[in-house]
Design an enzyme around this catalytic site. Sequence first.
Site, PDB file in Angstrom:
ATOM      1  N   HIS A   1      -2.578   2.419   8.439  1.00  0.00           N
ATOM      2  CA  HIS A   1      -3.729   2.025   7.585  1.00  0.00           C
ATOM      3  C   HIS A   1      -3.948   0.699   8.388  1.00  0.00           C
ATOM      4  O   HIS A   1      -2.892  -0.202   9.026  1.00  0.00           O
ATOM      5  CB  HIS A   1      -4.075   0.971   6.561  1.00  0.00           C
ATOM      6  CG  HIS A   1      -4.322   0.556   5.549  1.00  0.00           C
ATOM      7  ND1 HIS A   1      -5.715   0.584   5.969  1.00  0.00           N
ATOM      8  CD2 HIS A   1      -4.341  -1.287   4.666  1.00  0.00           C
ATOM      9  CE1 HIS A   1      -6.480  -1.024   5.311  1.00  0.00           C
ATOM     10  NE2 HIS A   1      -5.128  -1.314   4.644  1.00  0.00           N
TER      11      HIS A   1
ATOM     12  N   HIS B   1      -7.274  -2.418   9.546  1.00  0.00           N
ATOM     13  CA  HIS B   1      -8.221  -3.194   9.265  1.00  0.00           C
ATOM     14  C   HIS B   1      -9.190  -3.623  10.943  1.00  0.00           C
ATOM     15  O   HIS B   1     -10.384  -5.139  11.496  1.00  0.00           O
ATOM     16  CB  HIS B   1      -8.612  -5.165   9.100  1.00  0.00           C
ATOM     17  CG  HIS B   1      -7.867  -5.645   7.528  1.00  0.00           C
ATOM     18  ND1 HIS B   1      -6.919  -6.096   6.978  1.00  0.00           N
ATOM     19  CD2 HIS B   1      -7.295  -4.011   6.560  1.00  0.00           C
ATOM     20  CE1 HIS B   1      -6.509  -5.444   6.040  1.00  0.00           C
ATOM     21  NE2 HIS B   1      -6.708  -4.071   6.123  1.00  0.00           N
TER      22      HIS B   1
ATOM     23  N   HIS C   1     -12.884  -3.275   3.373  1.00  0.00           N
ATOM     24  CA  HIS C   1     -11.405  -3.570   3.312  1.00  0.00           C
ATOM     25  C   HIS C   1     -11.027  -3.435   5.123  1.00  0.00           C
ATOM     26  O   HIS C   1     -10.724  -3.799   5.595  1.00  0.00           O
ATOM     27  CB  HIS C   1     -11.078  -2.870   2.689  1.00  0.00           C
ATOM     28  CG  HIS C   1      -9.719  -3.066   2.442  1.00  0.00           C
ATOM     29  ND1 HIS C   1      -8.972  -3.220   1.696  1.00  0.00           N
ATOM     30  CD2 HIS C   1      -8.567  -3.009   3.850  1.00  0.00           C
ATOM     31  CE1 HIS C   1      -7.074  -3.726   1.502  1.00  0.00           C
ATOM     32  NE2 HIS C   1      -7.194  -3.206   3.071  1.00  0.00           N
TER      33      HIS C   1
ATOM     34  N   GLU D   1       0.806  -1.443   0.266  1.00  0.00           N
ATOM     35  CA  GLU D   1       0.183  -0.517   0.119  1.00  0.00           C
ATOM     36  C   GLU D   1       0.786   0.683  -0.152  1.00  0.00           C
ATOM     37  O   GLU D   1       0.158   2.124  -0.003  1.00  0.00           O
ATOM     38  CB  GLU D   1      -0.883  -0.214   1.018  1.00  0.00           C
ATOM     39  CG  GLU D   1      -2.082  -1.147   1.404  1.00  0.00           C
ATOM     40  CD  GLU D   1      -3.010  -1.448   0.106  1.00  0.00           C
ATOM     41  OE1 GLU D   1      -3.006  -0.641  -0.536  1.00  0.00           O
ATOM     42  OE2 GLU D   1      -3.515  -2.000   0.733  1.00  0.00           O
TER      43      GLU D   1
ATOM     44  N   GLU E   1     -17.638  11.532  22.259  1.00  0.00           N
ATOM     45  CA  GLU E   1     -16.178  12.185  21.839  1.00  0.00           C
ATOM     46  C   GLU E   1     -15.814  12.191  20.442  1.00  0.00           C
ATOM     47  O   GLU E   1     -14.872  12.881  19.703  1.00  0.00           O
ATOM     48  CB  GLU E   1     -15.114  10.690  22.039  1.00  0.00           C
ATOM     49  CG  GLU E   1     -15.081  10.172  24.149  1.00  0.00           C
ATOM     50  CD  GLU E   1     -14.396  11.960  24.670  1.00  0.00           C
ATOM     51  OE1 GLU E   1     -13.040  12.014  23.712  1.00  0.00           O
ATOM     52  OE2 GLU E   1     -15.480  12.248  25.311  1.00  0.00           O
TER      53      GLU E   1
HETATM   54  P1  13P Z   1       0.805  -5.337   3.493  1.00  0.00           P
HETATM   55  O1  13P Z   1       0.966  -6.616   3.753  1.00  0.00           O
HETATM   56  O2  13P Z   1       1.416  -5.525   1.931  1.00  0.00           O
HETATM   57  O3  13P Z   1       1.481  -4.237   3.819  1.00  0.00           O
HETATM   58  O4  13P Z   1      -1.070  -5.387   2.954  1.00  0.00           O
HETATM   59  C1  13P Z   1      -1.300  -5.793   4.085  1.00  0.00           C
HETATM   60  C2  13P Z   1      -2.437  -4.466   3.963  1.00  0.00           C
HETATM   61  O5  13P Z   1      -3.493  -4.344   4.761  1.00  0.00           O
HETATM   62  C3  13P Z   1      -3.378  -4.402   2.340  1.00  0.00           C
HETATM   63  O6  13P Z   1      -4.019  -3.336   2.546  1.00  0.00           O
HETATM   64 ZN    ZN Z   2      -5.606  -3.112   4.597  1.00  0.00          ZN
END
Ligand code: 13P
Ligand code: ZN
Length: 280
Positions: free
Chosen positions: A149, A151, A220, A126, A179
């Site tokens: 980033h 999840h 995602h 990314e 908050e």
């Molecule tokens: P990477 O292992 O390449 O960092 O990817 C993980 C991810 O969250 C892809 O969106």
């Molecule tokens: Zn990801």
Amino acid sequence: MAETKKNAGKLKNILKAPFVQEMCRTTANMYRLGWDERNGGNISYLLNEEEVAQYLDLGKVIRTIPTGFDATPLIGKIFIVTGTGKYFKNVEYDPETNLGIIRIAKDGTTAELLWGYKDGGRFTSELPAHLMSHISRLSVDPAHRVVMHSHPTYTIAMNTVCPADEKDFTHKLWQSNTESIVVFPDGVGILPCMVCGTNEIGEATAEKMKKFRLVVWTNHGIYGTGKDMDEAFGLIETVEKTAQIYMLTLGHTVNVIPDETLWGLAKRFDVTPLEGVLEK
Ligand code: 13P
Ligand code: ZN
């Protein structure tokens, strides 16, 4: 004293560098919060050249790696970045394999590896979204440093059951936890479901980042940014906590925070809510 003298003029141990330790602590926290399964998630952190020079010989490039996109505004800038395919749970135990320090070369499209990715690895897939987001955020906030980033489960769940509408999604978050409007008065941007790891999603994310510090990738995860690790982490943490409340109460909601109170919170905490979310 003797130790200090012996080390004078030598490079310091990079494993003890605050920025390496911060990456270790943060990835471990994110893993234990359940936000980053397997290799999920990535972080990039813009470093101060003088600080890095205390730990590394900046004239020594281990290898070069093409990035596949133009990052000209970042030429010469140094970042510590999580490796692709690497597990957040492992970073603290082997930072030199799971992290890398890269500098954007003079051509703007090559990364010079200064440290890390010891097993021959490379930066996160990314990287386009990260570097393009750094460019956007720096253009609106010169103090900006971190792109994160992740999840987080409830954020993805809430995004699955709610329309991918930025104002509506932001409003729902603000209505569920007092908050929220205080922590992210600038709201949450949303991208539709897209193929990740591409320049296209990088460009789309960066476009949103001109306006938002937080961007949801539908189905995602989420991106958070900030002037330091705490700001980026705190933004994602607050969205995730609020999304958890939203999902736990979905279909049973009796009390939501009225717009009048949201305006009151904005006034009390001196923040300007994203235009067009609250009723005047
Ligand atoms: P990477 O292992 O390449 O960092 O990817 C993980 C991810 O969250 C892809 O969106
Ligand atoms: Zn990801």
